[in-house]
Design a protein around this motif. Sequence first.
Motif, PDB file in Angstrom:
ATOM      1  N   THR A   4       0.817  -1.214   0.000  1.00 58.95           N
ATOM      2  CA  THR A   4       0.000   0.000   0.000  1.00 58.95           C
ATOM      3  C   THR A   4       0.851   1.265   0.000  1.00 58.95           C
ATOM      4  OG1 THR A   4      -0.174  -0.124   2.423  1.00 58.95           O
ATOM      5  CG2 THR A   4      -1.946  -1.115   1.127  1.00 58.95           C
ATOM      6  N   GLN A   5       2.132   1.135   0.405  1.00 55.79           N
ATOM      7  CA  GLN A   5       3.004   2.304   0.380  1.00 55.79           C
ATOM      8  C   GLN A   5       3.213   2.790  -1.053  1.00 55.79           C
ATOM      9  OE1 GLN A   5       2.808   3.398   3.593  1.00 55.79           O
ATOM     10  NE2 GLN A   5       4.848   4.158   3.205  1.00 55.79           N
ATOM     11  N   ASN A   6       3.001   1.898  -2.028  1.00 55.80           N
ATOM     12  CA  ASN A   6       3.177   2.273  -3.424  1.00 55.80           C
ATOM     13  C   ASN A   6       1.851   2.329  -4.172  1.00 55.80           C
ATOM     14  OD1 ASN A   6       6.036   2.529  -3.432  1.00 55.80           O
ATOM     15  ND2 ASN A   6       6.196   0.310  -3.349  1.00 55.80           N
ATOM     16  N   THR A   7       0.767   2.362  -3.424  1.00 51.48           N
ATOM     17  CA  THR A   7      -0.553   2.436  -4.042  1.00 51.48           C
ATOM     18  C   THR A   7      -1.017   3.892  -4.124  1.00 51.48           C
ATOM     19  OG1 THR A   7      -1.215   0.256  -3.228  1.00 51.48           O
ATOM     20  CG2 THR A   7      -2.979   1.759  -3.850  1.00 51.48           C
ATOM     21  N   VAL A   8      -1.500   4.267  -5.294  1.00 51.82           N
ATOM     22  CA  VAL A   8      -2.029   5.615  -5.491  1.00 51.82           C
ATOM     23  C   VAL A   8      -3.552   5.511  -5.511  1.00 51.82           C
ATOM     24  CG1 VAL A   8      -2.079   7.658  -6.952  1.00 51.82           C
ATOM     25  CG2 VAL A   8      -0.023   6.219  -6.893  1.00 51.82           C
ATOM     26  N   TYR A   9      -4.201   6.221  -4.609  1.00 49.03           N
ATOM     27  CA  TYR A   9      -5.660   6.264  -4.572  1.00 49.03           C
ATOM     28  C   TYR A   9      -6.107   7.508  -5.335  1.00 49.03           C
ATOM     29  CZ  TYR A   9      -6.097   2.605  -0.987  1.00 49.03           C
ATOM     30  OH  TYR A   9      -6.078   1.424  -0.300  1.00 49.03           O
ATOM     31  N   VAL A  10      -6.961   7.313  -6.328  1.00 46.44           N
ATOM     32  CA  VAL A  10      -7.482   8.430  -7.116  1.00 46.44           C
ATOM     33  C   VAL A  10      -8.950   8.605  -6.767  1.00 46.44           C
ATOM     34  CG1 VAL A  10      -7.866   9.365  -9.427  1.00 46.44           C
ATOM     35  CG2 VAL A  10      -5.864   7.922  -8.984  1.00 46.44           C
ATOM     36  N   VAL A  11      -9.324   9.820  -6.369  1.00 45.78           N
ATOM     37  CA  VAL A  11     -10.705  10.096  -5.962  1.00 45.78           C
ATOM     38  C   VAL A  11     -11.243  11.235  -6.813  1.00 45.78           C
ATOM     39  CG1 VAL A  11     -12.248  10.543  -4.029  1.00 45.78           C
ATOM     40  CG2 VAL A  11     -10.010   9.486  -3.608  1.00 45.78           C
ATOM     41  N   ASP A  12     -12.208  10.922  -7.677  1.00 46.64           N
ATOM     42  CA  ASP A  12     -12.750  11.935  -8.595  1.00 46.64           C
ATOM     43  C   ASP A  12     -14.146  11.509  -9.016  1.00 46.64           C
ATOM     44  OD1 ASP A  12     -13.230  13.764 -10.769  1.00 46.64           O
ATOM     45  OD2 ASP A  12     -11.060  13.996 -10.983  1.00 46.64           O
ATOM     46  N   ASP A  13     -15.114  12.428  -8.924  1.00 46.69           N
ATOM     47  CA  ASP A  13     -16.489  12.087  -9.289  1.00 46.69           C
ATOM     48  C   ASP A  13     -16.722  12.109 -10.791  1.00 46.69           C
ATOM     49  OD1 ASP A  13     -18.340  15.021  -9.631  1.00 46.69           O
ATOM     50  OD2 ASP A  13     -16.232  15.029  -9.028  1.00 46.69           O
ATOM     51  N   ASP A  14     -15.769  12.650 -11.554  1.00 46.39           N
ATOM     52  CA  ASP A  14     -15.848  12.656 -13.018  1.00 46.39           C
ATOM     53  C   ASP A  14     -15.341  11.303 -13.522  1.00 46.39           C
ATOM     54  OD1 ASP A  14     -15.200  12.883 -15.778  1.00 46.39           O
ATOM     55  OD2 ASP A  14     -15.001  15.052 -15.597  1.00 46.39           O
ATOM     56  N   ALA A  15     -16.247  10.473 -14.010  1.00 45.13           N
ATOM     57  CA  ALA A  15     -15.888   9.113 -14.419  1.00 45.13           C
ATOM     58  C   ALA A  15     -14.800   9.090 -15.483  1.00 45.13           C
ATOM     59  CB  ALA A  15     -17.132   8.382 -14.933  1.00 45.13           C
ATOM     60  N   GLY A  16     -14.894   9.994 -16.447  1.00 45.50           N
ATOM     61  CA  GLY A  16     -13.894  10.042 -17.509  1.00 45.50           C
ATOM     62  C   GLY A  16     -12.525  10.429 -16.985  1.00 45.50           C
ATOM     63  N   MET A  17     -12.482  11.423 -16.094  1.00 50.99           N
ATOM     64  CA  MET A  17     -11.214  11.862 -15.517  1.00 50.99           C
ATOM     65  C   MET A  17     -10.637  10.775 -14.617  1.00 50.99           C
ATOM     66  SD  MET A  17      -8.883  14.139 -15.311  1.00 50.99           S
ATOM     67  CE  MET A  17      -9.658  15.576 -16.092  1.00 50.99           C
ATOM     68  N   LEU A  18     -11.498  10.114 -13.852  1.00 56.42           N
ATOM     69  CA  LEU A  18     -11.049   9.038 -12.967  1.00 56.42           C
ATOM     70  C   LEU A  18     -10.395   7.925 -13.781  1.00 56.42           C
ATOM     71  CD1 LEU A  18     -10.941   7.689 -10.163  1.00 56.42           C
ATOM     72  CD2 LEU A  18     -13.255   6.825 -10.599  1.00 56.42           C
ATOM     73  N   GLU A  19     -11.054   7.530 -14.854  1.00 58.33           N
ATOM     74  CA  GLU A  19     -10.538   6.435 -15.689  1.00 58.33           C
ATOM     75  C   GLU A  19      -9.226   6.815 -16.370  1.00 58.33           C
ATOM     76  OE1 GLU A  19     -11.935   3.582 -19.447  1.00 58.33           O
ATOM     77  OE2 GLU A  19     -13.287   5.109 -18.647  1.00 58.33           O
ATOM     78  N   SER A  20      -9.167   8.025 -16.917  1.00 56.85           N
ATOM     79  CA  SER A  20      -7.955   8.441 -17.629  1.00 56.85           C
ATOM     80  C   SER A  20      -6.778   8.606 -16.675  1.00 56.85           C
ATOM     81  CB  SER A  20      -8.200   9.742 -18.399  1.00 56.85           C
ATOM     82  OG  SER A  20      -8.507  10.811 -17.522  1.00 56.85           O
ATOM     83  N   THR A  21      -7.040   9.089 -15.458  1.00 60.10           N
ATOM     84  CA  THR A  21      -5.966   9.254 -14.472  1.00 60.10           C
ATOM     85  C   THR A  21      -5.453   7.886 -14.019  1.00 60.10           C
ATOM     86  OG1 THR A  21      -6.939  11.334 -13.690  1.00 60.10           O
ATOM     87  CG2 THR A  21      -5.309  10.284 -12.270  1.00 60.10           C
ATOM     88  N   GLN A  22      -6.369   6.952 -13.801  1.00 57.94           N
ATOM     89  CA  GLN A  22      -5.966   5.598 -13.435  1.00 57.94           C
ATOM     90  C   GLN A  22      -5.102   4.985 -14.534  1.00 57.94           C
ATOM     91  OE1 GLN A  22     -10.167   4.194 -11.951  1.00 57.94           O
ATOM     92  NE2 GLN A  22      -8.663   2.753 -11.168  1.00 57.94           N
ATOM     93  N   TRP A  23      -5.547   5.128 -15.766  1.00 61.96           N
ATOM     94  CA  TRP A  23      -4.809   4.554 -16.896  1.00 61.96           C
ATOM     95  C   TRP A  23      -3.418   5.156 -16.982  1.00 61.96           C
ATOM     96  CZ3 TRP A  23      -2.366   6.481 -21.172  1.00 61.96           C
ATOM     97  CH2 TRP A  23      -1.974   5.550 -22.143  1.00 61.96           C
ATOM     98  N   LEU A  24      -3.320   6.467 -16.812  1.00 57.25           N
ATOM     99  CA  LEU A  24      -2.027   7.149 -16.889  1.00 57.25           C
ATOM    100  C   LEU A  24      -1.069   6.607 -15.840  1.00 57.25           C
ATOM    101  CD1 LEU A  24      -0.132   9.456 -17.835  1.00 57.25           C
ATOM    102  CD2 LEU A  24      -1.287  10.929 -16.164  1.00 57.25           C
ATOM    103  N   LEU A  25      -1.533   6.498 -14.608  1.00 56.77           N
ATOM    104  CA  LEU A  25      -0.671   6.044 -13.517  1.00 56.77           C
ATOM    105  C   LEU A  25      -0.306   4.568 -13.661  1.00 56.77           C
ATOM    106  CD1 LEU A  25      -2.482   7.904 -10.594  1.00 56.77           C
ATOM    107  CD2 LEU A  25      -0.292   8.520 -11.636  1.00 56.77           C
ATOM    108  N   GLU A  26      -1.260   3.764 -14.120  1.00 54.05           N
ATOM    109  CA  GLU A  26      -0.988   2.340 -14.319  1.00 54.05           C
ATOM    110  C   GLU A  26      -0.018   2.124 -15.473  1.00 54.05           C
ATOM    111  OE1 GLU A  26      -4.890   0.784 -14.817  1.00 54.05           O
ATOM    112  OE2 GLU A  26      -5.253   0.524 -12.657  1.00 54.05           O
ATOM    113  N   SER A  27      -0.012   3.054 -16.433  1.00 57.17           N
ATOM    114  CA  SER A  27       0.863   2.912 -17.598  1.00 57.17           C
ATOM    115  C   SER A  27       2.343   3.006 -17.235  1.00 57.17           C
ATOM    116  CB  SER A  27       0.530   3.979 -18.656  1.00 57.17           C
ATOM    117  OG  SER A  27       0.965   5.269 -18.249  1.00 57.17           O
TER     118      SER A  27
END
Length: 216
Positions: A4-27
């Motif tokens: 969990t020390q290397n886990t990034v939690y993304v919190v955003d009510d905009d579904a598109g922004m949430l998905e794109s941010t997750q994808w960017l970080l996972e990439s």
Amino acid sequence: MADTQNTVYVVDDDAGMLESTQWLLESVGLNVKGYSDGRQFLDAVELQRPGCVVLDIRMPGLGGLNVQEELQKRSIEVPIIFVSGHADVPIVVRAFKSGAFDFIEKPFNEQLLLDSVQQALQGSDAPDPDPAVSASTETLLASLTRREKDVFLPLAQGYTSKEIAEQLDVSVKTIDLYRARVMKRLGAERLPDVTGLAVAARLLDPLQLRTPHRTD
């Protein structure tokens, strides 16, 4: 079990922004967990301390600043990178005074977010975190001329063009010119971007920021 020390939690009510941010970080190989509202995140984070949080300021129900306050009440110390498409100087000031790690305005530069997240994750492992200024921030600030630097700091603090003109004993028109040049050179679209850069670069203490009603 994931670290969990290397886990990034993304919190955003905009579904598109949430998905794109997750994808960017996972990439770039990061472990990412996403949540569409602050309450869901708080319920999930209770027993799992994340490496850092990318948190939207404005959300239905619990907004980002409220989530930050709740984490502090629970004594959960975690680097928070705020993102917002509707930031203003008072919000930036409040976020940093409450211990925000960084503040990035939407739509954000992808590399800027990645740099900030990597610094936050590195800092979370340090006994006394003092994140270094990113190379990109150093490069941006180094590109300012001497006169532009004279305008940059008071502008970041929240002074108006008229006040800066009085400080430097030049015309308001001249300050407006330099102000436009500073923002263009730094890639800043709004004044909170300038403030965030100054604080991130440790050139400005969040407690020194002013929150006047701007007239310019």
